[in-house]
Design a protein around this motif. Structure first.
Motif: not given
Length: 435
Positions: A45-46, A48, A238, A241-242, A245-246, A377, A381
């Motif tokens: 995610s970082t 994205l 979203t 999703y983020a 992803a991680d 996103t 973060s």
């Protein structure tokens, strides 16, 4: 002139041709999506915000170009040029994915995320604007859920084909399969254009200003509501999703395994969407109008976020498999978005001027959508750096989704929507009971 019986038969076949075209279109798209998403899973995610910042800038640059093309060129040429361009691009990306380890997931991800967003602008969104030309608002409420159901079949076949072929062919050759499906969709849309749109309109461009989509966002209440709803509603997806992803970065090592993982998520979400299309969505649109079909998914988002706030990284057992709650949230939000929110909002767009359908709708569903992705996103973060955990982030999302329920109702009842054509308003069952 064709006999009335032939004209009627052609009219009746229009939803079938449209549904089949949408099937091939979304088959192509849902083969591409896991290929894209495995790149996000490779970097986490970082990265994205970098992907979505590039997408947002590209969208702002391309939106007026899309407006110029829509204003100046006939729809048949626009369809042929757009779809043919993306078919050629799919072939061109094959060598890049064959060399993914050498190119790097981050570099390839920036380029491919931008390309998929442009695909959405010129292919997926253009399809529904085209449908709004084929069907009036009364007919749209009847057939849009059925057309969407054809698309849902494509959203099932795409992940299934991906899951089946990726272990055999690898990631890169999947793009060739997607190109074949997209070419089939183009052939069917050209047939629909030739047989189901009046000959005097088939080569008529939309006209107007290429900046109309941006300008109408400020002048048309309906578009403003839809833009805010896009920011609030998509934010939940979203967020999921983020975080997923991680999870993928931590647990899934290879591009092939990540592609299969994201294909499974798409398949589960699309099965849910198909069930909604077969049961609740069509009934709501036909009998109660678009209000509840827009509001209910927001209520589902609120419920999912409350569960994440309370349970965090817990796992559910589904058919004997441990499924992270975050994955379940991602499946739930996507399923209701494509199974209920999308056909409801597309039906509402039949009640606005033609230029709004093509330009305003595309601006909301691309630039506004990607702005939301960038904000969410980046916010995740930033909150992570401040020490805010999953429960705190989910709680913030719960507040946003609660506001989204109010915005959804305002969008479906916006005063600048044209009245339904040839159809009385949905009955007030409460009033019927009182009488």
């Amino acid at each position: 002139m064709s006999p009335p019986s032939v004209v009627a038969a052609r009219k009746d076949s229009a939803p079938v041709v449209a549904a089949l075209a949408f099937f091939f279109l979304l088959t192509a798209y849902y083969i591409v999506r896991p290929v894209r998403d495995q790149l996000a899973g490779a970097v986490g995610s970082t990265q994205l915000p970098v992907f979505y910042a590039a997408i947002f800038v590209a969208t702002l640059l391309l939106t007026p170009i899309f407006g110029v093309l829509v204003a100046k060129f006939p729809r048949r040429k626009l369809l042929v040029w757009s779809y043919s361009f993306f078919i050629l691009c799919l072939f061109a990306f094959v060598p890049a994915f064959l060399a993914q380890d050498h190119v790097g997931a981050r570099s390839l991800g920036v380029v491919f995320f931008i390309w998929v967003n442009v695909f959405n602008l010129f292919v997926v969104s253009l399809f529904w604007s085209f449908m709004a030309d084929v069907f009036d608002s009364r007919r749209a409420r009847e057939v849009f859920p059925l057309i969407a159901l054809g698309g849902m079949a494509g959203t099932l076949s795409g992940p299934v084909l991906t899951r089946w072929l990726v272990g055999w062919l690898g990631v890169a050759p999947l793009l060739l399969v997607s190109a074949l499906a997209l070419g089939s969709a183009l052939i069917l849309l050209l047939r629909l254009s030739a047989r189901h749109i009046p000959s005097e309109k088939v080569d008529e461009p939309v006209g107007g200003s290429p900046w109309a989509g941006v300008l109408e966002l400020w002048s048309r209440p309906f578009l403003r509501y839809m833009a805010v709803l896009m920011l609030l509603g998509d934010g939940v997806g979203t967020l999921a999703y983020a975080l997923v992803a991680d999870y993928a970065r931590a647990h899934l090592a290879s591009a092939t395994v990540r592609t299969a993982f994201y294909a499974d998520i798409d398949l589960a979400a699309n099965v849910l969407g198909a069930v909604l299309q077969l049961t609740l969505s069509r009934w709501l649109l036909v009998h109660r109008g678009a209000v509840w079909a827009l509001v209910l998914p927001q209520l589902v988002n609120v419920a999912l976020l409350v569960m994440v706030t309370l349970a965090g990284h817990a796992q559910w057992t589904v058919l004997g498999y441990g499924v992270p709650l975050l994955v379940a949230m991602m499946v739930g939000t996507r399923g209701f978005t494509y199974g209920m929110t999308k056909p409801a909002s597309d039906a509402l767009y039949t009640r606005v001027p033609r230029e709004t359908r093509y330009k305003g709708k595309n601006f909301v569903e691309t630039a506004v959508w990607r702005l939301g992705d960038l904000v969410v996103t980046s916010g995740i973060s930033g909150l992570g750096k401040l020490g805010v955990g999953l429960a705190g982030i989910a709680l913030i999302g719960t507040g946003a989704s609660t506001l989204g329920t109010w915005v959804a109702r305002k969008a479906a009842t916006s005063p600048d929507l044209a009245p339904e054509i040839g159809n009385a308003p949905p009955p007030d069952f409460g009033e019927a009971a009182r009488s």
